[in-house]
Structures are given as C-alpha cells and as structure tokens.
Design a protein around this motif. Structure first.
Motif, PDB file in Angstrom:
ATOM      1  N   SER A   1       8.997  47.119 -18.590  1.00 40.96           N
ATOM      2  CA  SER A   1       9.127  46.135 -19.658  1.00 40.96           C
ATOM      3  C   SER A   1      10.568  46.058 -20.161  1.00 40.96           C
ATOM      4  N   ARG A   2      11.217  47.237 -20.326  1.00 40.27           N
ATOM      5  CA  ARG A   2      12.614  47.238 -20.781  1.00 40.27           C
ATOM      6  C   ARG A   2      13.517  46.612 -19.715  1.00 40.27           C
ATOM      7  N   PHE A   3      13.181  46.904 -18.411  1.00 38.57           N
ATOM      8  CA  PHE A   3      13.967  46.342 -17.320  1.00 38.57           C
ATOM      9  C   PHE A   3      13.865  44.823 -17.315  1.00 38.57           C
ATOM     10  N   PHE A   4      12.638  44.314 -17.465  1.00 37.75           N
ATOM     11  CA  PHE A   4      12.459  42.865 -17.481  1.00 37.75           C
ATOM     12  C   PHE A   4      13.191  42.238 -18.676  1.00 37.75           C
TER      13      PHE A   4
ATOM     14  N   VAL B   1       6.290  36.731 -13.508  1.00 40.74           N
ATOM     15  CA  VAL B   1       4.905  36.443 -13.118  1.00 40.74           C
ATOM     16  C   VAL B   1       4.180  37.784 -12.976  1.00 40.74           C
ATOM     17  N   GLY B   2       3.343  38.092 -13.971  1.00 43.21           N
ATOM     18  CA  GLY B   2       2.649  39.379 -13.945  1.00 43.21           C
ATOM     19  C   GLY B   2       3.642  40.518 -14.093  1.00 43.21           C
ATOM     20  N   ASP B   3       3.682  41.428 -13.090  1.00 46.99           N
ATOM     21  CA  ASP B   3       4.583  42.574 -13.131  1.00 46.99           C
ATOM     22  C   ASP B   3       5.781  42.362 -12.202  1.00 46.99           C
ATOM     23  N   ARG B   4       6.103  41.078 -11.905  1.00 50.50           N
ATOM     24  CA  ARG B   4       7.208  40.787 -10.990  1.00 50.50           C
ATOM     25  C   ARG B   4       8.196  39.814 -11.628  1.00 50.50           C
TER      26      ARG B   4
ATOM     27  N   ILE C   1       8.864  60.378 -11.545  1.00 44.40           N
ATOM     28  CA  ILE C   1       8.338  59.145 -10.964  1.00 44.40           C
ATOM     29  C   ILE C   1       9.203  58.744  -9.780  1.00 44.40           C
ATOM     30  N   ASN C   2       8.574  58.638  -8.606  1.00 42.02           N
ATOM     31  CA  ASN C   2       9.291  58.243  -7.381  1.00 42.02           C
ATOM     32  C   ASN C   2       9.272  56.713  -7.310  1.00 42.02           C
ATOM     33  N   TRP C   3      10.184  56.063  -8.055  1.00 40.51           N
ATOM     34  CA  TRP C   3      10.156  54.628  -8.207  1.00 40.51           C
ATOM     35  C   TRP C   3      10.969  53.926  -7.117  1.00 40.51           C
ATOM     36  N   VAL C   4      10.622  52.661  -6.894  1.00 38.41           N
ATOM     37  CA  VAL C   4      11.376  51.805  -5.981  1.00 38.41           C
ATOM     38  C   VAL C   4      11.380  50.387  -6.541  1.00 38.41           C
ATOM     39  N   LEU C   5      12.372  49.606  -6.114  1.00 37.71           N
ATOM     40  CA  LEU C   5      12.407  48.183  -6.397  1.00 37.71           C
ATOM     41  C   LEU C   5      11.999  47.475  -5.109  1.00 37.71           C
TER      42      LEU C   5
ATOM     43  N   LYS D   1       9.795  43.727  -7.836  1.00 38.69           N
ATOM     44  CA  LYS D   1       8.747  44.493  -8.526  1.00 38.69           C
ATOM     45  C   LYS D   1       9.177  45.939  -8.614  1.00 38.69           C
ATOM     46  N   LEU D   2       9.284  46.450  -9.877  1.00 38.64           N
ATOM     47  CA  LEU D   2       9.597  47.859 -10.102  1.00 38.64           C
ATOM     48  C   LEU D   2       8.287  48.638 -10.057  1.00 38.64           C
TER      49      LEU D   2
END
Length: 335
Positions: free
Chosen positions: A187-190, A206-209, A251-255, A331-332
C-alpha cells in the motif's frame, strides 16, 4: 286149418299189446325225463341269464373302477418317480458321506500316527522342543518389550504432533502477520509510486497491481523502451529502492512484471519481428525487467511473465479498449 290160424292169431295179439304197452311206457318215461330235463334246463338258463346280467353289471362297474384306477396309477407312478429321484439324491448324499467318513478316518489315522510319533520322541528331541519353547518365551518377552517401546514412541509422537500443531499455528500466525506487513508495504509502495508518477489516466491501480498502458513505454510493434517510458520506469525504480528497506527481511519479496497484448493479430510487418502476441508481450516484460535491473533493482527481486492476449481487462475492439488491454502490470508479492 282156419281154426289153427285163428288160434295162432289170438296168441300173437297179447304179446303185441304187451310190447306196445311196454314201448308206450318207455316213450312216456322218456317224455317225462325230457319234460323234467327241460324244466330244470329252463331253470338253469334263467339262473344263467340272471348271473350273466349280474356279471355284466359287475364288468361295467369294474370298467369304471378301472378308469379311476388308471388315473390313480398315473399319480402313483409320478410319486414313485419322485421317490426314485429322492432315493437317488439320498444315495448320492450317502456316497458323499461315506467319502467324507473315509477322509475323516484317514485324518484320524494320520492324527493317530502323529500321536504315536510324538509318543515315540526321543529324549534328544524333547530337549530340542524344550529349547525351542524357551526361545519362544524369550521372543515373547522381546515382543512385549518392543510393544512397550512402541507405545512410548507413540506417546512421544503424539506430544511431538501437538508441538508441531502448535508451531504450525504460530507459523500461520507469523505468516499472516508477514502478509499483513507486505500488504501494508504494498500500500505504501502504491501510494509513493502514485505520488511519483502523478495523476495519469494511462497508469492506474487494479486490485493489487499497478498497471501501465504499453503505449507509455513502447512504440507500436516494438519491445524497445521509449525515452518517455524510461523516465516513468526511473520513477518506479526509485520508489522501489526507497521502499525496500521497509519490507521485513523475513519476506522473500519480488516485483513481478507481467506483459499483456491486445486481441488484434499482428500485422505482416510486426510478424517479421515477433511470432505472435505472446512473444511480443514476453519481450516487452523482459525489457522492463532488464531496465529496472540496470536502474539498481536487484535482479533476484525481479520476475518477468507474459500472457499474450489471453487476459484482457475490458472487452471490445475499439481503440480505447485495445489500448487498455496492451499493458505492463507490476505486482509486489512473495516469491
């Protein structure tokens, strides 16, 4: 001479009369016998006629009884046949019983022979049996010990299972917390990306993207990022580098960068460079990943994906709809 003839004639007549009388008596006697015989014969004939009538009635009665007797004979014959079948079945059962009895007698004889053999065991064999019994008792004790160990292991396993369930619940809670933290970071990233990019109709959430229309980044039938597109991606890279310090290290995150094309088939000139819309969308997502990696985003945090024209956002083949469906999505998420 005449006198002598007369005297002779007188002497003959009495004899003639006597002979005639005698003959008459004989005839009368014969007639009497005949009459008597006729009488008795008539009586006898009448008796015979009566007896004949009685015999005829008896014969008729016997004929009727004979007709009934034939029906009874048929019924009795059926019963006799049924009894013969029953007798055959009983004889077969008796034969089977005799065979079974012979088998049983053989088994009894074998058992008797075994019993005699057991009685004839030598002392050495009895000693071996005693040894085997002792070994069997030892094996039973070992089995009991193993059973106790198994029960102890099962109790320990139940305790460990309870611990595993407790750890699983704690892990799920921790994951839920991390997912919540990632959602907050997203949310902060968006929000930061929206502020950096400004209010644009061709960039939206759009949604989480985060969705970029491809026309912002690429020219028609091209997978090379335009100058204007590079400026927008620079903004995205800066926001991502600023926000990554806020993402928990666990958290093993990716974009994830998803490439999408519109539903229009490629023209002849475009087909000379790309096989189809799937290849075009794949090449575009790969170009974005390579540019972001060059802008300082770690490559292990970037993933490229392509969907061709399989997932349009809107229906329709007008210019506005096609422009929305030609897009790059960011999408994060977790790997």
């Amino acid at each position: 001479m005449a006198r002598r003839r007369s005297r002779n004639d007188a002497n003959i007549w009495p004899g003639f009369v006597d002979g005639l009388s005698t003959l008459l008596l004989v005839v009368m006697f014969v007639l009497s016998i005949f009459v008597v015989a006729q009488f008795y014969l008539g009586e006898e004939l009448a008796s015979k006629d009566s007896e004949l009538a009685r015999l005829t009635a008896r014969i008729n009665s016997l004929a009727e009884q004979l007709g009934l007797a034939e029906s009874e004979r048929d019924a009795l014959l059926s019963q006799v046949l049924s009894l013969e079948d029953t007798i055959d079945a009983k004889e077969a059962e008796l034969a089977a019983a005799i065979v079974a009895l012979g088998t049983a007698e053989s088994a009894v004889a074998a058992s008797a022979e075994e019993l005699e053999a057991e009685k004839a065991l030598s002392d050495e064999q009895k000693s071996e049996i005693a040894t085997l019994n002792a070994q069997l008792a030892a094996l039973r004790r070992q089995l009991a010990s193993l059973q106790e160990a198994l029960e102890a292991a099962e109790a320990k396993d139940e305790a460990q299972q309870a611990q595993i369930e407790n750890l699983s619940q704690r892990l799920n809670a921790a994951l839920a917390q991390k997912v919540q933290e990632l959602a907050e970071v997203r949310s902060r990233f968006f929000e930061a990306l929206r502020n950096a990019l400004g209010d644009r109709d061709d960039i939206r959430v759009v949604g989480d993207r985060f969705v970029f229309e491809s026309d912002i980044l690429f020219g028609s039938c091209s997978a090379t990022i335009s100058d204007a597109g590079q400026n927008e991606l620079e903004k995205l890279a800066r926001v991502l580098l600023d926000i990554r310090g806020q993402i928990p290290t666990e958290i093993n995150w990716v974009l994830r960068v998803d490439g999408h094309a519109d539903q229009e088939p490629l023209g002849p000139a475009c087909q000379a460079r790309f096989r189809d819309n799937l290849q075009l969308s794949s090449e575009r997502s790969m170009s974005v990943v390579r540019y972001l990696a060059g802008a300082g985003v770690p490559e292990r945090r970037l993933v490229a994906a392509a969907f061709g024209d399989d997932q349009p956002l809107v229906s329709g083949f007008d210019a506005a709809s096609l422009a929305q469906n030609r897009r790059i999505e960011f999408k994060l998420t977790e790997r």
